[in-house]
Design an enzyme around this catalytic site. Structure first.
Site, PDB file in Angstrom:
ATOM      1  N   SER A 148       0.475  -0.974  -0.113  1.00  0.00           N
ATOM      2  CA  SER A 148      -0.510  -0.256   0.036  1.00  0.00           C
ATOM      3  C   SER A 148       1.033   1.005   0.411  1.00  0.00           C
ATOM      4  O   SER A 148       1.436   1.611  -0.294  1.00  0.00           O
ATOM      5  CB  SER A 148      -0.821   0.166   0.902  1.00  0.00           C
ATOM      6  OG  SER A 148      -2.039   1.242   0.570  1.00  0.00           O
ATOM      7  N   ARG A 217     -12.324   6.766   9.613  1.00  0.00           N
ATOM      8  CA  ARG A 217     -11.727   5.575   9.327  1.00  0.00           C
ATOM      9  C   ARG A 217     -12.283   4.574   8.619  1.00  0.00           C
ATOM     10  O   ARG A 217     -12.086   3.575   8.080  1.00  0.00           O
ATOM     11  CB  ARG A 217     -10.708   5.101  11.097  1.00  0.00           C
ATOM     12  CG  ARG A 217     -11.104   3.551  11.244  1.00  0.00           C
ATOM     13  CD  ARG A 217      -9.396   3.211  10.490  1.00  0.00           C
ATOM     14  NE  ARG A 217      -9.018   1.282  10.918  1.00  0.00           N
ATOM     15  CZ  ARG A 217      -7.769   1.378  10.259  1.00  0.00           C
ATOM     16  NH1 ARG A 217      -7.633   1.429   9.263  1.00  0.00           N
ATOM     17  NH2 ARG A 217      -7.596  -0.106  11.076  1.00  0.00           N
ATOM     18  N   ASP A 313      -8.854  -6.721  -5.103  1.00  0.00           N
ATOM     19  CA  ASP A 313      -8.238  -5.162  -4.386  1.00  0.00           C
ATOM     20  C   ASP A 313      -8.507  -4.299  -5.319  1.00  0.00           C
ATOM     21  O   ASP A 313      -8.219  -4.414  -6.801  1.00  0.00           O
ATOM     22  CB  ASP A 313      -7.022  -4.816  -4.479  1.00  0.00           C
ATOM     23  CG  ASP A 313      -5.820  -3.422  -3.822  1.00  0.00           C
ATOM     24  OD1 ASP A 313      -6.430  -3.257  -3.696  1.00  0.00           O
ATOM     25  OD2 ASP A 313      -4.883  -3.902  -3.302  1.00  0.00           O
ATOM     26  N   HIS A 346      -7.920  -4.959  -0.864  1.00  0.00           N
ATOM     27  CA  HIS A 346      -6.763  -4.669  -0.440  1.00  0.00           C
ATOM     28  C   HIS A 346      -6.026  -5.360   0.793  1.00  0.00           C
ATOM     29  O   HIS A 346      -4.981  -5.273   1.068  1.00  0.00           O
ATOM     30  CB  HIS A 346      -6.829  -2.819   0.098  1.00  0.00           C
ATOM     31  CG  HIS A 346      -5.521  -2.068  -0.102  1.00  0.00           C
ATOM     32  ND1 HIS A 346      -4.592  -2.086  -1.031  1.00  0.00           N
ATOM     33  CD2 HIS A 346      -5.173  -1.392   0.927  1.00  0.00           C
ATOM     34  CE1 HIS A 346      -3.723  -1.430  -0.968  1.00  0.00           C
ATOM     35  NE2 HIS A 346      -4.061  -1.031   0.231  1.00  0.00           N
ATOM     36  N   ASP A 347      -7.041  -5.262   1.673  1.00  0.00           N
ATOM     37  CA  ASP A 347      -6.389  -5.624   3.248  1.00  0.00           C
ATOM     38  C   ASP A 347      -4.880  -7.322   2.550  1.00  0.00           C
ATOM     39  O   ASP A 347      -4.625  -7.650   4.562  1.00  0.00           O
ATOM     40  CB  ASP A 347      -6.870  -5.844   4.534  1.00  0.00           C
ATOM     41  CG  ASP A 347      -7.182  -4.710   4.873  1.00  0.00           C
ATOM     42  OD1 ASP A 347      -6.653  -3.526   5.003  1.00  0.00           O
ATOM     43  OD2 ASP A 347      -7.623  -4.406   6.080  1.00  0.00           O
TER      44      ASP A 347
END
Length: 371
Positions: A148, A217, A313, A346-347
Site C-alpha cells: 500500500s 477510519r 483489491d 486490499h488488506d
C-alpha cells in the site's frame, strides 16, 4: 523463539529539506530493528508501512498490545527472517508513534506542532528514512519492501536513491493516487475537521476529534475490503437475530464492525497525523518529476523488482500494478509480476493470503543468490 526486537528513537543530525521548500529541523525518527547487520553490510531490509501502520512490524503494539502488523511475513523461518536479515522499520515522518509529526513538540515553544507542521510528501518520508539509514551505517539495502503506502515508498526509494537499493518489492500499491483515492481521503479529512473538537488542529492530548477520526477510519476501512469478503463475513445479518430497531443504532453486523474499527483506531492514532499522511498520499505521482514518463523514474536504478497485486483489491487494482511493470520493462529493468487470488481485497497483503509468502520468499532468496 521470538526474535529480539530493538526499539529505538533517534534525532537526525541534520535538518531535513522538504519538497514544499520548508525545512524540518532535525526530525525525530522512531524505529525498530530485528536481526544483525552482517560483516559486509549487505543484508539490510527496509520495511515501509502503510497509512495507519507504524514501526511495530514484528512486535506487540505499545498502545493496543496487539501483535506486530506483519508477523505473518517477518520472523524466524519466514520470508523476511531476522536470522538472515537486518530488518528496519521506521514510523514515517508526519506519523504519531515516535517520529516527528504534528503531535510532536515544536522546537521553539514545546507545544505540539499541530498545523504548524509542514505538509510532507512520500519523497520526504523516504528522505528521512535515508537519513536514518545513514545514522545506522547502512549504505545499501538488500531490499526495500512495502504494501500500500509502503509500496509507494519502495518505488520512491528506487527513484530517489537508485544506487542504494538492490531490490524493490511492491505489494498492493500504485505509482500515483487516483481521483477516487483522493476523494475517499477528502471525505475522511472533512469528517475530522467538521468535528468541533478538532479546534483548527489545536486540540489537547486526549481531547481530539475522536468522532470525526472514527468516521474517517470507517470510510477508509471500507476501501480496504472486498464486496465478496464483506458479504461472506457479514452479509445482511442483523445484530439481534431478525430484530430490527427501526432506529439508527447498529442494526446490521457490518455497521457494528465498522463502528468498532473506527473507535478502536482513535486510541492509537492522531487526527492531525491522519490529515498529513493522507495528503502525502494524495500528492504522490512518481512520474510527475519525470515529465509524466513513469519509465524515466526507473532509468537510473539497477534494482530487481517484484510487483504483487490482488484480484479483489479495488483500492489499488491490478491495472495499477501492471502500469508499474510496463514502465519497468520500458526502462529495461528486471521485473517480476504476479496477481494473487484473495477474498480479502486490499488488506490481503496483511492477511493469510495463499501464495504471498512463497512469492516474497522466492524473490528475496533469488536476490540474495545474485550477491
Amino acid at each position: 523463539m521470538s526474535p529480539k526486537v530493538a526499539h529505538n528513537h533517534v534525532r537526525l543530525p541534520q535538518d531535513l529539506p522538504l519538497e514544499s521548500g520548508q525545512v524540518l529541523p532535525r526530525p525525530a525518527i522512531g524505529f525498530e530493528t530485528l536481526g544483525r547487520l552482517n560483516a559486509d553490510r549487505s543484508n539490510a531490509i527496509l520495511i515501509c508501512h502503510a497509512l495507519t501502520g507504524d514501526q511495530y512490524v514484528a512486535s506487540p503494539h505499545p498502545v493496543t498490545g496487539k501483535p506486530g502488523w506483519w508477523t505473518r511475513m517477518v520472523g524466524p523461518g519466514l520470508p523476511i527472517d531476522p536470522e538472515r536479515h537486518f530488518i528496519i522499520c521506521s514510523n514515517v515522518i508526519g506519523g504519531c508513534m515516535g517520529s516527528e509529526g504534528p503531535a510532536s513538540p515544536h522546537p521553539v515553544d514545546g507545544a505540539p506542532w499541530a498545523l504548524r507542521f509542514p505538509v510532507i510528501t512520500i519523497a520526504d518520508m523516504v528522505r528521512a528514512q535515508a537519513g536514518l539509514l545513514d545514522s545506522l551505517g547502512v549504505e545499501t539495502l538488500l531490499a526495500v519492501v512495502g504494501g500500500s503506502m509502503g509500496g509507494m515508498q519502495a518505488l520512491q526509494w528506487a527513484a530517489s536513491y537508485p544506487g542504494r537499493v538492490r531490490s524493490v518489492l511492491v505489494i498492493a500499491s500504485a505509482a500515483r493516487h487516483s481521483a477516487q483515492n483522493i476523494a475517499f481521503h477528502e471525505v475522511g479529512r472533512q469528517a475530522i475537521m467538521a468535528d468541533p473538537k478538532w479546534k483548527g488542529g489545536a486540540y489537547g492530548a486526549g481531547e481530539g476529534p475522536a468522532k470525526g477520526l472514527a468516521v474517517a477510519r470507517m470510510a477508509a476501512h471500507i476501501t480496504y475490503l472486498s464486496e465478496a469478503g464483506l458479504t461472506a463475513k457479514f452479509g445482511r445479518h442483523l445484530q439481534q437475530g431478525n430484530a430490527k430497531s427501526f432506529g439508527f443504532d447498529a442494526d446490521f453486523q457490518i455497521e457494528s464492525y465498522l463502528r468498532h474499527q473506527g473507535m478502536s483506531f482513535v486510541d492509537r492514532f492522531d487526527a492531525n497525523a491522519y490529515l498529513y499522511i493522507t495528503r502525502a498520499l494524495d500528492y504522490f505521482d512518481l512520474a510527475e518529476d519525470y515529465g509524466g514518463q513513469l519509465a524515466q523514474a526507473f532509468a537510473a536504478t539497477e534494482a530487481r523488482f517484484c510487483v504483487i497485486s490482488f484480484d479483489t483489491d479495488w483500492l489499488y487494482p491490478t491495472a495499477e500494478s501492471k502500469r508499474i511493470v510496463q514502465a519497468l520493462v520500458a526502462a529495461g529493468r528486471h521485473a517480476s509480476f504476479v496477481e494473487l487470488t484473495s477474498p480479502f481485497g486490499h488488506d490481503a497483503f496483511l492477511l493469510d493470503t495463499p501464495g504471498l509468502n512463497e512469492v516474497v520468499d522466492g524473490f528475496l532468496k533469488a536476490v540474495e543468490r545474485t550477491a
